[in-house]
Design a protein around this motif. Structure first.
Motif, short mmCIF file in Angstrom:
data_model
loop_
_atom_site.label_atom_id
_atom_site.label_comp_id
_atom_site.label_asym_id
_atom_site.label_seq_id
_atom_site.Cartn_x
_atom_site.Cartn_y
_atom_site.Cartn_z
N GLU A 181 0.82 -1.21 0.00
CA GLU A 181 0.00 0.00 0.00
C GLU A 181 0.86 1.27 0.00
O GLU A 181 0.53 2.24 -0.66
N ALA A 182 1.99 1.23 0.71
CA ALA A 182 2.89 2.38 0.73
C ALA A 182 3.49 2.65 -0.65
O ALA A 182 3.87 3.79 -0.95
N HIS A 183 3.56 1.62 -1.47
CA HIS A 183 4.07 1.77 -2.84
C HIS A 183 2.94 1.95 -3.85
O HIS A 183 3.14 1.80 -5.06
N GLY A 184 1.73 2.23 -3.35
CA GLY A 184 0.62 2.53 -4.26
C GLY A 184 -0.12 1.33 -4.81
O GLY A 184 -0.89 1.46 -5.75
N THR A 185 0.08 0.16 -4.22
CA THR A 185 -0.62 -1.05 -4.65
C THR A 185 -1.70 -1.40 -3.65
O THR A 185 -1.40 -1.83 -2.53
N PRO A 186 -2.97 -1.21 -4.00
CA PRO A 186 -4.05 -1.54 -3.06
C PRO A 186 -4.11 -3.05 -2.77
O PRO A 186 -3.78 -3.86 -3.64
#
Length: 122
Positions: free
Chosen positions: A85-90
């Motif tokens: 999530e921190a890398h933009g992957t839900p």
């Protein structure tokens, strides 16, 4: 007689190798494995983490599957979900598999990935 799964192959569109490398090495922490020269000419990339081997093969006209996916067993599932999530992957948590914590996510080209960790005592 079958003894093990050697690798899982996922498809990817032409030109997506750099995005795949950033995701599988940078986010998931896998190591890229050099492809043999005759196979490298086809494009794509191979990754591994311990006994887990994923091959990303180039497929013209690629369309990600809505259902098919590898199930990847992990340790520290909460930390992995937070990292994704921190890398933009839900991530999408799922509670339907007894004895496991699991979630689904998608790689940069839309391949569905399942991450699961057995509950304590399983």
């Amino acid at each position: 007689m079958l003894t093990a799964v050697d690798h899982v192959q996922l498809a990817a569109p032409p030109g997506s190798e750099d995005r795949q490398r950033r995701f599988y090495t940078g986010v998931l922490g896998m190591t890229e494995v050099p492809k043999p020269p005759a196979l490298a000419a086809r494009g794509g990339c191979w990754f591994r983490a311990g006994p887990v081997h994923l091959h990303l093969g180039i497929e013209p006209g690629f369309r990600p599957s809505d259902k098919a996916h590898p199930g990847l067993r992990v340790t520290g599932i909460e930390e992995l979900a937070a990292r994704l999530e921190a890398h933009g992957t839900p991530v999408t948590w799922d509670t339907l598999l007894p004895g496991h914590r699991r979630f689904y996510a998608h790689d940069p080209v839309g391949n569905r990935l399942e991450f699961l960790e057995p509950d304590s005592g399983v």
